[in-house]
Design an enzyme around this catalytic site. Structure first.
Site, PDB file in Angstrom:
ATOM      1  CD  GLU A   1      69.432  42.377  37.459  1.00 19.70           C
ATOM      2  OE1 GLU A   1      70.508  42.543  38.059  1.00 19.70           O
ATOM      3  OE2 GLU A   1      69.339  41.764  36.391  1.00 19.70           O
TER       4      GLU A   1
ATOM      5  CD  GLU B   1      41.996  42.636  35.106  1.00 18.97           C
ATOM      6  OE1 GLU B   1      42.824  42.623  36.028  1.00 18.97           O
ATOM      7  OE2 GLU B   1      40.942  41.961  35.149  1.00 18.97           O
TER       8      GLU B   1
ATOM      9  CB  CYS C   1      36.627  34.304  42.255  1.00 21.80           C
ATOM     10  SG  CYS C   1      38.297  33.710  41.967  1.00 21.80           S
TER      11      CYS C   1
ATOM     12  CE1 TYR D   1      42.337  45.469  40.383  1.00 16.99           C
ATOM     13  CE2 TYR D   1      40.890  47.265  41.055  1.00 16.99           C
ATOM     14  CZ  TYR D   1      41.945  46.410  41.322  1.00 16.99           C
ATOM     15  OH  TYR D   1      42.600  46.484  42.517  1.00 16.99           O
ATOM     16  CB  ILE D   2      36.089  44.944  34.729  1.00 12.95           C
ATOM     17  CG1 ILE D   2      36.095  44.169  36.060  1.00 12.95           C
ATOM     18  CG2 ILE D   2      35.344  44.172  33.657  1.00 12.95           C
ATOM     19  CD1 ILE D   2      34.731  43.808  36.612  1.00 12.95           C
TER      20      ILE D   2
ATOM     21  N   GLY E   1      31.514  49.361  36.910  1.00  9.58           N
ATOM     22  CA  GLY E   1      31.424  49.122  38.347  1.00  9.58           C
ATOM     23  C   GLY E   1      30.462  47.990  38.689  1.00  9.58           C
TER      24      GLY E   1
ATOM     25  N   GLY F   1      34.491  33.372  49.345  1.00 12.80           N
ATOM     26  CA  GLY F   1      34.418  33.719  50.768  1.00 12.80           C
ATOM     27  C   GLY F   1      33.473  32.797  51.519  1.00 12.80           C
TER      28      GLY F   1
ATOM     29  CB  CYS G   1      39.742  35.784  39.416  1.00  7.10           C
ATOM     30  SG  CYS G   1      38.967  36.812  40.651  1.00  7.10           S
TER      31      CYS G   1
ATOM     32  NE  ARG H   1      37.877  57.687  39.954  1.00  8.68           N
ATOM     33  CZ  ARG H   1      37.245  57.405  41.084  1.00  8.68           C
ATOM     34  NH1 ARG H   1      37.729  57.866  42.222  1.00  8.68           N
ATOM     35  NH2 ARG H   1      36.157  56.674  41.098  1.00  8.68           N
TER      36      ARG H   1
ATOM     37  CE  LYS I   1      41.562  38.605  35.407  1.00  8.19           C
ATOM     38  NZ  LYS I   1      41.180  39.622  36.334  1.00  8.19           N
TER      39      LYS I   1
ATOM     40  N   GLY J   1      37.072  52.806  33.017  1.00 10.59           N
ATOM     41  CA  GLY J   1      38.537  52.864  33.071  1.00 10.59           C
ATOM     42  C   GLY J   1      39.082  52.139  34.279  1.00 10.59           C
TER      43      GLY J   1
ATOM     44  CG  HIS K   1      72.582  39.853  36.400  1.00  9.31           C
ATOM     45  ND1 HIS K   1      72.038  41.041  35.958  1.00  9.31           N
ATOM     46  CD2 HIS K   1      73.507  39.472  35.485  1.00  9.31           C
ATOM     47  CE1 HIS K   1      72.630  41.379  34.829  1.00  9.31           C
ATOM     48  NE2 HIS K   1      73.522  40.448  34.512  1.00  9.31           N
TER      49      HIS K   1
HETATM   50  P1  NDP Z   1      35.797  49.908  39.060  1.00  7.27           P
HETATM   51  O1  NDP Z   1      35.031  50.555  40.131  1.00  7.27           O
HETATM   52  O2  NDP Z   1      37.214  49.539  39.234  1.00  7.27           O
HETATM   53  O3  NDP Z   1      35.701  50.790  37.745  1.00  7.27           O
HETATM   54  C1  NDP Z   1      34.484  51.279  37.267  1.00  7.27           C
HETATM   55  C2  NDP Z   1      34.794  52.209  36.129  1.00  7.27           C
HETATM   56  O4  NDP Z   1      33.593  52.619  35.506  1.00  7.27           O
HETATM   57  C3  NDP Z   1      35.507  53.476  36.593  1.00  7.27           C
HETATM   58  O5  NDP Z   1      36.458  53.797  35.620  1.00  7.27           O
HETATM   59  C4  NDP Z   1      34.378  54.489  36.649  1.00  7.27           C
HETATM   60  O6  NDP Z   1      34.806  55.800  36.422  1.00  7.27           O
HETATM   61  C5  NDP Z   1      33.532  54.043  35.494  1.00  7.27           C
HETATM   62  N1  NDP Z   1      32.124  54.407  35.615  1.00  7.27           N
HETATM   63  C6  NDP Z   1      31.319  54.237  36.684  1.00  7.27           C
HETATM   64  N2  NDP Z   1      30.073  54.692  36.392  1.00  7.27           N
HETATM   65  C7  NDP Z   1      30.111  55.159  35.125  1.00  7.27           C
HETATM   66  C8  NDP Z   1      29.161  55.765  34.276  1.00  7.27           C
HETATM   67  N3  NDP Z   1      27.917  55.974  34.667  1.00  7.27           N
HETATM   68  N4  NDP Z   1      29.558  56.125  33.044  1.00  7.27           N
HETATM   69  C9  NDP Z   1      30.826  55.912  32.648  1.00  7.27           C
HETATM   70  N5  NDP Z   1      31.773  55.357  33.395  1.00  7.27           N
HETATM   71  C10 NDP Z   1      31.421  54.978  34.638  1.00  7.27           C
HETATM   72  O7  NDP Z   1      34.902  48.646  38.683  1.00  7.27           O
HETATM   73  P2  NDP Z   1      35.169  47.371  37.820  1.00  7.27           P
HETATM   74  O8  NDP Z   1      33.810  46.979  37.344  1.00  7.27           O
HETATM   75  O9  NDP Z   1      36.250  47.549  36.820  1.00  7.27           O
HETATM   76  O10 NDP Z   1      35.703  46.336  38.896  1.00  7.27           O
HETATM   77  C11 NDP Z   1      34.949  46.084  40.084  1.00  7.27           C
HETATM   78  C12 NDP Z   1      35.840  45.592  41.173  1.00  7.27           C
HETATM   79  O11 NDP Z   1      36.215  44.266  40.887  1.00  7.27           O
HETATM   80  C13 NDP Z   1      37.139  46.341  41.322  1.00  7.27           C
HETATM   81  O12 NDP Z   1      37.024  47.444  42.162  1.00  7.27           O
HETATM   82  C14 NDP Z   1      38.065  45.316  41.887  1.00  7.27           C
HETATM   83  O13 NDP Z   1      37.987  45.380  43.275  1.00  7.27           O
HETATM   84  C15 NDP Z   1      37.498  44.006  41.379  1.00  7.27           C
HETATM   85  N6  NDP Z   1      38.340  43.445  40.306  1.00  7.27           N
HETATM   86  C16 NDP Z   1      39.630  43.121  40.575  1.00  7.27           C
HETATM   87  C17 NDP Z   1      40.433  42.596  39.592  1.00  7.27           C
HETATM   88  C18 NDP Z   1      41.847  42.250  39.901  1.00  7.27           C
HETATM   89  O14 NDP Z   1      42.202  42.146  41.069  1.00  7.27           O
HETATM   90  N7  NDP Z   1      42.713  42.085  38.906  1.00  7.27           N
HETATM   91  C19 NDP Z   1      39.937  42.370  38.242  1.00  7.27           C
HETATM   92  C20 NDP Z   1      38.581  42.771  38.058  1.00  7.27           C
HETATM   93  C21 NDP Z   1      37.826  43.280  39.063  1.00  7.27           C
HETATM   94  P3  NDP Z   1      35.420  56.731  37.598  1.00  7.27           P
HETATM   95  O15 NDP Z   1      36.839  56.305  37.773  1.00  7.27           O
HETATM   96  O16 NDP Z   1      35.313  58.111  37.039  1.00  7.27           O
HETATM   97  O17 NDP Z   1      34.562  56.520  38.780  1.00  7.27           O
END
Ligand code: NDP
Length: 491
Positions: free
Chosen positions: A479, A182, A43, A178-179, A301, A15, A48, A205, A51, A176, A474
């Protein structure tokens, strides 16, 4: 009042670099940029790009198996992490060089330094220099966070993966999102034994239920030990003294764990194993399960990079997680200070940060106030299989208005022939009233590529009938997106 620069950008990620280049190159502004780490930011350097290269590396495992099924005679061999990492590092060096030279070619002055704001127009650099600018753009991104549990520093975060000396034999991934998902797929594909704990009922989620369900199922079928409704509660070096009475009824010892796990617990209890940091890690889960892993990855996160930057001191408002609060033009509470990208915690995706940077330049340097459009952003999750998605999930759409759901799931020709059980999912969420496509969700190999193109139609406001009028290509997987004639449900 005269300033050293028209614009000072803090942060050399996607950015910040784009905004600096366009402001200097197209708008003729005098621009400087400070970056305290490597140019290219999350990134390019630790997100990105590396990764995605790891995704490619991890997929050859299945490609080789498929090739054999297609009649190729191939020998299996191990994955060579060191050789891959060497190539990866030289590619990242090359890309960083490209970023630096693009800035130089646009006439942007760069400082390899940390920047702190002293007032609405003044920046102090870690080199000791002080600079002034008419406008300041904060584009400092975010960083991964660990949960607040004892010994959390024993775990790694996504930034660390690319620097590992060797791949662990086993890893526990927490989260659970993205990261987490993946890297669970990547590391599994590279031969690591992967366990994933997610505290909620289903991974990913916020995304479409059926799509995330299929991804979870595919991950488990591939051999990832994905455990939902489970979180980490304790961790320690595997040689630390923990009593087995702590294990509870859910422990592996009680549930029939592998002999290796039980041996590891016994060894830990007798204190005979080395306790050096970086060694095996003992983990206790919310269900009482105890297990030893070679590594633990926290993918829990990311938080915005705003600490100790002088932002609040000069009047910039920060949100609950430290994100910079901005209006639709990316302007902060201090009129001369703007912020874009992950530091604002709006939609944390590279192309969005770039859009925000371009809109900022239009607004401030081209006299064309441009709000950032955050509606209908296509995105992909590079799990195996991939997910490509745009718009509302079925669940969110149903909350909003009556919808028709068109959905198909099938075994794609290429992998079905090779004997794999993988399924593809194509889903359209259609407004009953306007007939517009409110959401499109694809779980399939290369779904990211597909959703980029489907995204154009959805962003243009295409209706289901527009999709129907498009002739199928096809034989392809995609498709199906134009051949679904009957809704599977209406509500
Ligand atoms: P996310 O916010 O997507 O996921 C964080 C995960 O950690 C959630 O499953 C969350 O659970 C869990 N969590 C948070 N706190 C705790 C805790 N204390 N104990 C246990 N579990 C916990 O973050 P990511 O780090 O995966 O990714 C960050 C951002 O980066 C994404 O939001 C996305 O925007 C970007 N990204 C995009 C990608 C792409 O476009 N392909 C690839 C990688 C990253 P809960 O669901 O219950 O909150």
């Amino acid at each position: 009042m005269s300033f050293d620069y028209d614009l000072f950008v803090i942060g050399g990620g996607s950015g910040g670099v784009r905004a600096a280049r366009v402001a200097a190159g197209d708008a003729g502004a005098k621009v400087a940029l400070a970056e305290m780490d490597r140019y290219g930011g999350t990134c390019v350097i630790r997100g990105c790009v590396p990764k995605k290269l790891m995704v490619f590396a991890s997929e050859y495992n299945e490609v080789v198996a498929d090739a054999k099924a297609y009649g190729w005679e191939l020998r299996d061999g191990p994955f060579d992490w060191q050789s891959f990492r060497t190539r990866l590092n030289s590619e990242l060096d090359r890309l960083e060089g490209v970023y630096r030279s693009l800035l130089a070619q646009s006439g942007v002055e760069t400082f390899d330094a940390r920047a702190v704001l002293k007032d609405a127009h003044t920046i102090e650099l870690s080199t000791g220099e002080t600079k002034t600018a008419k406008h300041i753009l904060v584009a400092t991104g975010g960083h991964p966070v660990r949960p607040a549990i004892a010994n959390a520093e024993l775990g790694i975060v996504s930034d660390d993966i690319f620097h590992l000396e060797s791949l662990p034999k086993s890893i526990l991934i927490i989260g659970g999102g993205y990261i987490a998902c993946e890297f669970a797929c990547i590391l599994h594909g590279l031969g690591v034994e992967v366990t994933q704990y997610y505290r909620g009922a289903q991974i990913l989620r916020g995304f479409d239920e059926e799509a995330r369900g299929l991804i979870a199922e595919s991950m488990r079928e591939r051999g990832i030990d994905l455990r939902t409704g489970t979180n980490i509660v304790e961790m320690a070096p595997a040689s630390d003294d923990h009593t087995i009475s702590n294990t509870g009824t859910g422990s592996d010892a009680a549930m029939g764990a592998s002999s290796q796990d039980i041996a590891a617990v016994a060894e830990r209890q007798s204190g005979s194993q080395s306790a050096e940091r970086g060694g095996p890690i003992w983990v206790k889960a919310t269900n009482g399960r105890e297990k030893v892993f070679d590594a633990v990855l926290f993918a829990t996160g990311r938080d915005p990079n705003t600490s100790d930057m002088g932002l609040e001191q000069i009047g910039v408002k920060l949100g609950r997680r430290g994100e910079v609060e901005v209006d639709e033009y990316s302007q902060t509470a201090v009129p001369s200070v703007f912020a874009i990208g992950d530091v604002t915690d709006r939609v944390n995706l590279t192309p969005v940060a770039i859009r925000e940077g371009m809109a900022f330049v239009e607004t401030v340097f081209k006299g064309n106030p441009t709000p950032v459009d955050h509606d209908l952003i296509p995105s992909a999750i590079f799990t195996q299989p991939e997910m490509g998605t745009i718009g509302l999930s079925e669940e969110d759409a149903r909350e909003q208005e009556p919808v028709e759901i068109y959905c198909t799931s099938f075994r794609p020709m290429q992998t079905a022939f090779a004997g794999r059980t993988d399924r593809v999912l194509m889903k359209l969420v259609v407004s009953v009233e306007t007939r517009k496509i409110l959401g499109c969700h694809i779980v399939a190999p290369n779904a990211g590529e597909m959703i980029q193109l489907a995204g154009i139609a959805v962003k243009m406001g295409a209706t289901k009938e527009d999709f129907d009028r498009t002739v199928a290509v096809h034989p392809t997987m995609s498709e199906e997106i134009v051949t679904m004639k009957t809704p599977v449900s209406t509500a």
